[in-house]
Design a protein around this motif. Structure first.
Motif, PDB file in Angstrom:
ATOM      1  N   UNK A  23     132.589 -45.402 121.042  1.00 25.63           N
ATOM      2  CA  UNK A  23     131.834 -44.287 121.600  1.00 25.63           C
ATOM      3  C   UNK A  23     130.456 -44.189 120.944  1.00 25.63           C
ATOM      4  N   UNK A  24     130.402 -44.362 119.626  1.00 24.11           N
ATOM      5  CA  UNK A  24     129.123 -44.320 118.916  1.00 24.11           C
ATOM      6  C   UNK A  24     128.192 -45.418 119.405  1.00 24.11           C
ATOM      7  N   UNK A  25     128.719 -46.628 119.528  1.00 25.54           N
ATOM      8  CA  UNK A  25     127.905 -47.752 120.011  1.00 25.54           C
ATOM      9  C   UNK A  25     127.434 -47.499 121.441  1.00 25.54           C
ATOM     10  N   UNK A  26     128.296 -46.929 122.284  1.00 24.07           N
ATOM     11  CA  UNK A  26     127.923 -46.644 123.660  1.00 24.07           C
ATOM     12  C   UNK A  26     126.822 -45.602 123.763  1.00 24.07           C
ATOM     13  N   UNK A  27     126.891 -44.568 122.927  1.00 24.43           N
ATOM     14  CA  UNK A  27     125.858 -43.532 122.939  1.00 24.43           C
ATOM     15  C   UNK A  27     124.513 -44.096 122.490  1.00 24.43           C
ATOM     16  N   UNK A  28     124.525 -44.876 121.406  1.00 21.38           N
ATOM     17  CA  UNK A  28     123.276 -45.452 120.902  1.00 21.38           C
ATOM     18  C   UNK A  28     122.678 -46.409 121.922  1.00 21.38           C
ATOM     19  N   UNK A  29     123.518 -47.251 122.522  1.00 17.75           N
ATOM     20  CA  UNK A  29     123.029 -48.204 123.521  1.00 17.75           C
ATOM     21  C   UNK A  29     122.427 -47.479 124.715  1.00 17.75           C
ATOM     22  N   UNK A  30     123.077 -46.418 125.180  1.00 18.74           N
ATOM     23  CA  UNK A  30     122.559 -45.643 126.307  1.00 18.74           C
ATOM     24  C   UNK A  30     121.233 -44.976 125.939  1.00 18.74           C
ATOM     25  N   UNK A  31     121.140 -44.469 124.720  1.00 16.09           N
ATOM     26  CA  UNK A  31     119.894 -43.823 124.288  1.00 16.09           C
ATOM     27  C   UNK A  31     118.742 -44.827 124.276  1.00 16.09           C
ATOM     28  N   UNK A  32     118.964 -46.001 123.715  1.00 18.06           N
ATOM     29  CA  UNK A  32     117.901 -46.989 123.623  1.00 18.06           C
ATOM     30  C   UNK A  32     117.447 -47.468 125.000  1.00 18.06           C
TER      31      UNK A  32
END
Length: 277
Positions: free
Chosen positions: A112-121
């Motif tokens: 979930x953390x990786x998905x949020x960061x990837x979506x933000x970038x």
């Protein structure tokens, strides 16, 4: 260790005593419930780190790494940022004394953390110019309208300051459970505090402020909410709250304030129930 690191560590651990400084988080806790403030900041009780809070910390750490590199002219790829985030995972567990229900729950939170960061970038402007990242700063509280000094400093950590055609924009990252347009009043104390600190630090007026929300839906959503520069009216309200807060510290009155927030407070079923007033 730098002054910025010392300020950031002190804010994160709540050290320094209630008369040492004021921070947005201390004001926020007191406004939500004075009794919870007393339990945390005077009696030194610590609420356990929840998976949601832990997620927010590691996401912030990942975005900090990204923007620190951008500030130096280096753009990390999303995979690089996610790798750094996972490298910080273990140390953050140790620092927060975090425990997970199972290894599967921990892996799900990592994803979930990786998905949020990837979506933000993917959402963040590619040409955005960071002026400062994770700025830990302090300034003596002097009412900009009346000129009255309150004799205590304001401390805070500004997540990000970016350039715009009109000047500097102050941005704060939030992880949120659902998508919504946040009412400005929900963030007014924090935004006014950051504006005050920025102006004291730079001797400039911000062009605006933003809440950047990373929404924890199944398919992560990223929402930027923009707010105008603070006005005299904002600072009048901010300093009115600060004065009332200082009066409460001086009198030692920390009554409980029941409401919807009680459902998210770990003090509610123990120390709060034992409180007799």
């Amino acid at each position: 260790m730098t002054t910025q690191t010392l300020l950031r560590d002190e804010l994160q651990t709540g050290q320094g005593g209630i008369w040492a400084y004021i921070s947005p988080s201390r004001l926020g806790k007191w406004l939500t419930c004075p009794l919870a403030f007393r339990l945390q900041y005077i009696e030194g009780l610590r609420q356990p780190t929840t998976p949601s809070l832990f997620l927010g910390k590691v996401v912030h750490a990942g975005l900090e790494a990204y923007y620190r590199h951008r500030h130096l002219g280096v753009t990390l790829e999303p995979a690089d940022v996610c790798r750094r985030l996972l490298e910080l995972w273990g140390p953050t567990i140790d620092a927060e004394s975090m425990t997970f229900e199972s290894s599967e729950a921990e892996r799900a939170l990592q994803q979930q953390a990786a998905g949020l960061v990837t979506a933000y970038l993917a959402h963040a402007p590619a040409d955005e110019k960071p002026l400062a990242v994770e700025v830990a700063t302090q300034a003596q509280l002097v009412d900009p309208v009346t000129g009255e000094g309150l004799g205590i400093p304001l401390l805070g950590v500004i997540d990000l300051i970016v350039g715009s055609p009109d000047g500097a924009v102050i941005a704060d990252f939030k992880t949120a459970a659902r998508s919504s347009e946040p009412l400005e009043v929900f963030h007014e104390i924090q935004l006014s505090a950051y504006s005050y600190l920025f102006r004291a630090l730079s001797d400039q007026v911000e062009a605006g402020l933003e809440i950047r929300s990373l929404v924890k839906t199944k398919a992560p959503k990223i929402e930027f909410h923009a707010y105008p520069a603070r006005t005299d009216a904002h600072f009048r309200r901010f300093f009115a709250v600060v004065r009332e807060y200082l009066d409460a510290l001086d009198s030692g009155r920390f009554n409980y304030r029941p409401g919807f927030h009680c459902g998210m407070c770990d003090f509610a079923t123990g120390h709060c129930r034992d409180w007799q007033g």
